[in-house]
Scaffold this motif. Sequence first.
Motif, short mmCIF file in Angstrom:
data_model
loop_
_atom_site.label_atom_id
_atom_site.label_comp_id
_atom_site.label_asym_id
_atom_site.label_seq_id
_atom_site.Cartn_x
_atom_site.Cartn_y
_atom_site.Cartn_z
N LEU A 105 15.73 -36.95 1.76
CA LEU A 105 14.49 -37.58 2.19
C LEU A 105 14.64 -38.09 3.62
CD1 LEU A 105 11.64 -38.74 1.60
CD2 LEU A 105 12.79 -40.76 0.64
N VAL A 111 16.15 -36.80 -2.80
CA VAL A 111 15.16 -36.71 -3.87
C VAL A 111 15.54 -35.59 -4.82
CG1 VAL A 111 12.72 -36.31 -4.42
CG2 VAL A 111 13.35 -37.56 -2.33
N GLN A 113 13.86 -33.17 -7.76
CA GLN A 113 12.63 -32.72 -8.40
C GLN A 113 12.97 -32.43 -9.86
OE1 GLN A 113 11.08 -28.77 -7.54
NE2 GLN A 113 9.01 -29.58 -7.38
N TYR A 119 9.68 -37.11 -9.95
CA TYR A 119 10.49 -37.06 -8.74
C TYR A 119 11.34 -38.32 -8.74
CZ TYR A 119 7.48 -33.35 -6.92
OH TYR A 119 6.79 -32.18 -6.74
N VAL A 121 14.14 -40.70 -6.57
CA VAL A 121 14.72 -40.98 -5.26
C VAL A 121 16.03 -41.74 -5.47
CG1 VAL A 121 14.36 -42.06 -3.01
CG2 VAL A 121 12.40 -41.10 -4.26
N PRO A 153 10.95 -32.98 0.62
CA PRO A 153 10.60 -34.38 0.85
C PRO A 153 10.60 -34.71 2.35
CG PRO A 153 12.55 -34.14 -0.56
CD PRO A 153 12.29 -32.83 0.08
#
Length: 395
Positions: A105, A111, A113, A119, A121, A153
Motif C-alpha cells: 500500500l 494489503v 485481497q 481486504y 491491511v 492498492p
Amino acid sequence: MNQKHTIFIKLVIFTVLLNSCGEETKLVNPIEELSLTLVDSIVVEALSPLNLFDLNLTADRALMVGRNKSVYLTDLKGEIIKEFKLAHDGPDGVGANGAFGYKFLDDNRFVAQGFINHYFVYDFEGNQIFKSPYHTMDVHRLVIYRNRTIFHPFMHNGKMKILGEDHNFFTDDEMNPSKVGLDFYKKISNIYQYDLESEKLEILDAFPETWEPRVSERFVGSKLSMISLNSTKKSFALMPIQGSQLYIYDLGDEIELKHEVKLNHPERPDFPPTISLESSPQDYNDYPAINNVLFAGDYGLVQFFSTIPKSKMEELRAISEQYLATPEYKEASKQYIRPYYIVFKNNIQIGVINELPVDGTIESLDSDGYIYINDNISPKVERDYNVFYKVKIDH
C-alpha cells in the motif's frame, strides 16, 4: 483490408521520437527485437517455490508467497525480514483459503485481497490494522492467475483505495452477447476502483470509445480487459485483451485518459476476428489474447502466448473428447505455444522481446525498468532456495 486498418498499421510501424534536446529525431522500429542483460538476482533461502507479488524500491522490500501460503517480506537482495502465516481464520488471518494476492500500500503497509471475503491491511510486523468488506459478494465466475495479481492498492489524499479487475459484476445472463448485442462493450466491464474506508465502489469503462472493435461495431468475444498500476507515475495502463490498443490514464481526483499506445508484434494480428454474437464460449479461437500487462516507471510490458492453429485443434479434438490429456496435445503445445512480449516506454512502443536470457517467467517490472524472471516453479535443476533473475532492457 479497408483503409482504416491500413492507416492503423502505418501508424504502428512508423513511429518517431524526439530526443531530449528536441532538435534531432530518432527513428524507432517498434518491432525491433530488444536484447536483455542479466545484471543481478534476488536469492531467497526458502524451500517452498515462491511467486514475487510486489516490489517497493523506496522501502527496499519485496512481497513473495510460497505454495505453502506463507507470505515473505524480504529486502531486495532476498534476505527474509519476516515470514507471515496469514492463511487461517484467526484474528490476524485472511481466512483458511488464503488470499488472491498481496501488494504494498505504501512504504510501511501491505494489503491482502482475501478469497471473496475482505481486504486486509497489515503493517510490516504482520499486524492486521484494518479490514474492509470485499467489493462484491456475488461469485459468478472465478479467475485465478499464478503469476499476476488483479488488484492494486494505492493512497490518494490520505485514503486507501484499490484499482482492480473482477469478473463478477455481471451474471452470465447479463453478459450474454446474444442478449446484450453490440452494446456489450459499452455496458460490460471488469474494471473497478474501490475506497476501503467509505466502501464506495466505482465500475470503470473496460473498453474505451476509440477501441477499434467498438468503433467498428464488431463483436470479437466476451474477453475483458487487464490493468496495471504505475505507483510512481500515479497512473495506470488498461488494455482490452483482444486487440492492440493500450490506454494510459491519470489516477487523481478524476480518472482521465491521457494516451493511447498502438502495439503490434509480428506473431500477433493487430485485429481480432469478428465472431458471431451467438458463438459459444467453448468455440476455439486462435487469436492470441493478452495475458499480462506490467507498467512501472517509464516502461511497460505486455505479454501474450502464441496459440495452436485452429486447424490443428480440430485434429486434436477429433482424437478424443479428453484431448487436453493426450500426448498429441502436449506435443502441439510444445510446438506452437510460447510467450512473446511487447515493450513500450514513455507511451510509445520501442520493441519486442522474443527470447529471455534465462529460464523462467516474467513476473514483475520495477520503476527503474528492470524485469524480474521467476525460475522457481519448475526449474531445470532442483534446489533448496528460490531465484528471481533481474534483467535489464538494452535500449
